[in-house]
Design a protein around this motif. Structure first.
Motif, PDB file in Angstrom:
ATOM      1  N   ILE A 240       0.830  -1.196   0.000  1.00 21.25           N
ATOM      2  CA  ILE A 240       0.000   0.000   0.000  1.00 21.25           C
ATOM      3  C   ILE A 240       0.870   1.253   0.000  1.00 21.25           C
ATOM      4  O   ILE A 240       1.989   1.240   0.497  1.00 21.25           O
ATOM      5  CB  ILE A 240      -0.958  -0.023   1.216  1.00 21.25           C
ATOM      6  CG1 ILE A 240      -2.275   0.628   0.820  1.00 21.25           C
ATOM      7  CG2 ILE A 240      -0.319   0.646   2.424  1.00 21.25           C
ATOM      8  CD1 ILE A 240      -3.441   0.112   1.600  1.00 21.25           C
ATOM      9  N   THR A 241       0.348   2.322  -0.581  1.00 23.44           N
ATOM     10  CA  THR A 241       1.113   3.563  -0.686  1.00 23.44           C
ATOM     11  C   THR A 241       0.558   4.616   0.258  1.00 23.44           C
ATOM     12  O   THR A 241      -0.549   4.470   0.779  1.00 23.44           O
ATOM     13  CB  THR A 241       1.031   4.119  -2.115  1.00 23.44           C
ATOM     14  OG1 THR A 241      -0.315   4.538  -2.367  1.00 23.44           O
ATOM     15  CG2 THR A 241       1.441   3.068  -3.132  1.00 23.44           C
ATOM     16  N   ALA A 242       1.340   5.651   0.434  1.00 22.85           N
ATOM     17  CA  ALA A 242       0.904   6.754   1.289  1.00 22.85           C
ATOM     18  C   ALA A 242      -0.364   7.384   0.728  1.00 22.85           C
ATOM     19  O   ALA A 242      -1.261   7.796   1.481  1.00 22.85           O
ATOM     20  CB  ALA A 242       2.008   7.797   1.415  1.00 22.85           C
TER      21      ALA A 242
ATOM     22  N   ASN B 277      -6.259   8.424   0.893  1.00 17.48           N
ATOM     23  CA  ASN B 277      -7.593   8.233   0.322  1.00 17.48           C
ATOM     24  C   ASN B 277      -8.496   7.480   1.286  1.00 17.48           C
ATOM     25  O   ASN B 277      -9.664   7.825   1.458  1.00 17.48           O
ATOM     26  CB  ASN B 277      -7.493   7.469  -0.996  1.00 17.48           C
ATOM     27  CG  ASN B 277      -6.931   8.352  -2.102  1.00 17.48           C
ATOM     28  OD1 ASN B 277      -7.055   9.578  -2.051  1.00 17.48           O
ATOM     29  ND2 ASN B 277      -6.309   7.732  -3.088  1.00 17.48           N
ATOM     30  N   ALA B 278      -7.919   6.473   1.888  1.00 14.16           N
ATOM     31  CA  ALA B 278      -8.710   5.670   2.821  1.00 14.16           C
ATOM     32  C   ALA B 278      -9.211   6.546   3.971  1.00 14.16           C
ATOM     33  O   ALA B 278     -10.390   6.490   4.340  1.00 14.16           O
ATOM     34  CB  ALA B 278      -7.880   4.517   3.360  1.00 14.16           C
TER      35      ALA B 278
ATOM     36  N   ILE C  39      -9.834  -0.050  -1.543  1.00  8.44           N
ATOM     37  CA  ILE C  39      -8.480   0.512  -1.461  1.00  8.44           C
ATOM     38  C   ILE C  39      -7.596  -0.390  -0.610  1.00  8.44           C
ATOM     39  O   ILE C  39      -6.450  -0.671  -0.962  1.00  8.44           O
ATOM     40  CB  ILE C  39      -8.517   1.932  -0.857  1.00  8.44           C
ATOM     41  CG1 ILE C  39      -9.140   2.903  -1.853  1.00  8.44           C
ATOM     42  CG2 ILE C  39      -7.112   2.392  -0.471  1.00  8.44           C
ATOM     43  CD1 ILE C  39      -9.242   4.316  -1.338  1.00  8.44           C
ATOM     44  N   LEU C  40      -8.152  -0.858   0.486  1.00 13.10           N
ATOM     45  CA  LEU C  40      -7.325  -1.601   1.436  1.00 13.10           C
ATOM     46  C   LEU C  40      -6.897  -2.966   0.890  1.00 13.10           C
ATOM     47  O   LEU C  40      -5.785  -3.415   1.157  1.00 13.10           O
ATOM     48  CB  LEU C  40      -8.077  -1.781   2.758  1.00 13.10           C
ATOM     49  CG  LEU C  40      -8.386  -0.470   3.496  1.00 13.10           C
ATOM     50  CD1 LEU C  40      -8.992  -0.763   4.855  1.00 13.10           C
ATOM     51  CD2 LEU C  40      -7.138   0.394   3.637  1.00 13.10           C
TER      52      LEU C  40
ATOM     53  N   ILE D 123      -6.644   1.052   9.367  1.00  8.98           N
ATOM     54  CA  ILE D 123      -5.789   1.906   8.533  1.00  8.98           C
ATOM     55  C   ILE D 123      -4.479   2.205   9.249  1.00  8.98           C
ATOM     56  O   ILE D 123      -3.395   2.133   8.653  1.00  8.98           O
ATOM     57  CB  ILE D 123      -6.529   3.204   8.174  1.00  8.98           C
ATOM     58  CG1 ILE D 123      -7.710   2.895   7.252  1.00  8.98           C
ATOM     59  CG2 ILE D 123      -5.579   4.194   7.492  1.00  8.98           C
ATOM     60  CD1 ILE D 123      -8.622   4.088   7.006  1.00  8.98           C
ATOM     61  N   ALA D 124      -4.583   2.521  10.529  1.00  6.09           N
ATOM     62  CA  ALA D 124      -3.375   2.822  11.312  1.00  6.09           C
ATOM     63  C   ALA D 124      -2.451   1.608  11.333  1.00  6.09           C
ATOM     64  O   ALA D 124      -1.231   1.732  11.189  1.00  6.09           O
ATOM     65  CB  ALA D 124      -3.766   3.225  12.727  1.00  6.09           C
TER      66      ALA D 124
END
Lengths: 229, 229
Positions: B107-109, B114-115, B144-145, B191-192
């Motif tokens: 995954i990218t920054a 976006n998430a 996205i995830l 997400i974190a």
DNA sequence: ATGTATGAAATCGTATACGATTCATCATGG
DNA sequence: CCATGATGAATCGTATACGATTTCATACAT
């Protein structure tokens, strides 16, 4: 009775299904090499059917990933490169792990017995070097372990995974040298774990690791990095 | 150009696919209630196609579990009882968990950004009570995830799972009272976790638990025992 | 000699037609 | 009044036929 006789009587299975079975058997049986081109009209003529049921059969096989289909071009037996093998094994490791874990609480003493018996069979196959039989018994053993999974979706996915895998094995992804023996040992551990009613999560991870180990053995032999999960 | 014009020009998508899309949209959109009977000839006539492509479309939908098909009888939109919902959610929890875990390292920054933005949107939807929009954004967030999952099989299974689920949501498996708010909080944690490059196994379990929690909330409300995994 | 255009052959995509099966309705006999 | 069998309509299953698309070989121009 009347498996092929009495053409007047309905064959119970539709021609689409028959065509599907035939093609699937040929692919999983290794009769059709990867990349082999499946021509509707030829198959239809050979089976004595029309192209319509054959077409439907091929679309089903496509849905299961056994053949690749390109519009207006045709169908070919899905080639199995190392990547596809990796992906299939990885998917199956996840799915079968979950299935085995879900099935574990419902397993019976009889099942455990049968599993142990089959594993003993596997040891015999090892010594007498019967890879074909080993694969078959191995299937049966795992089928016992995940068979009681109460979630039909997951069960279905496991079956599909095994199907694809068998199709690939036929096309020579067969054996990694020392793997089979280690595999049998892992079976013992896994069975013991299930018998002792261990934590389902622990069982899931053991079942998953069992398959991942086979995958890693293969990857190691073919010198590629395996992404862990 | 020529999306609907120039009938001589090929429509790019075959009629089978068109029929498939239309029917799928209707089912997932909730236009067709569960148990609704799909008659080949009627649909064909309505779409202006022949029955053959419609038939193929329905078989595809059957393979995905959106319709039930009985030989020589016909197809009906798959009814969704509580059990089916449970099984679908459970399957998806396993698959999506694995997909998210496999995607996490890639995954990218930007994805993380976006998430977070989408999750903020979800909070807004909560306050202004827009369940439809909530569902849509929720889909996007999860997409996205797990989107970077390098295993196409697993990705495919996730998509199928979401499809089925959306089809059911439409037929009123929508909301459990306090669940949505909690769900948003879990998104933050997930997400974190991904951002911090946590252990993939930990991520997998978090993603799985996120879905299992929704399932449990539903089961609790409908007073049924949920088998844990 | 190589690249491109043209044509034919192979193959798929779909329409139409007909046979097969299922299900509901109704008549008939108990 | 109910059970049972026959009859018909509705629908699916498959065959055949034809149109659309792709692919390959060939000939031509550069």
């Amino acid at each position: 009775m009347s498996t092929t006789a009495t053409p007047a009587r309905t064959e119970a299975r539709s021609k689409s299904e028959q065509a599907y079975e035939v093609l699937k058997d040929r692919i999983t049986g290794g009769d059709l090499v990867a990349g082999y081109r499946l021509v509707l009209s030829s198959i239809a003529e050979e089976l004595g059917f029309s192209v319509v049921p054959v077409r439907e059969a091929i679309r089903r096989l496509e849905a299961e990933g056994l053949v690749k289909f390109e519009r207006n071009v045709g169908a070919t037996v899905a080639g199995v490169d190392a990547t596809l093998y990796l992906h299939t094994m990885q998917t199956l490791s996840v799915i079968e792990g979950a299935a085995t874990a879900l099935a574990a609480p419902l397993i019976t003493a009889v099942d455990i017995d049968n599993a142990r018996r089959l594993n003993a069979e596997l040891r015999r196959c090892l010594e007498e070097f019967e890879p074909q039989r080993f694969t078959r018994i191995n299937n049966e053993l795992h089928a016992i372990l995940y068979g009681h999974c109460p979630n039909p979706h997951i069960l279905d996915l496991v079956h599909r995974g095994w199907n694809r895998l068998n199709a690939m094995r036929a096309s020579s992804f067969d054996l990694v040298p020392g793997r089979a023996r280690k595999s049998v040992e892992e079976h013992d551990q896994l069975i013991a774990l299930i018998e002792s009613r261990a934590d389902v999560h622990e069982i899931e991870m053991a079942a998953r690791a069992h398959r991942t180990a086979t995958l890693n053995a293969y990857m190691a032999q073919h010198q590629q990095p395996a992404s862990a999960i």
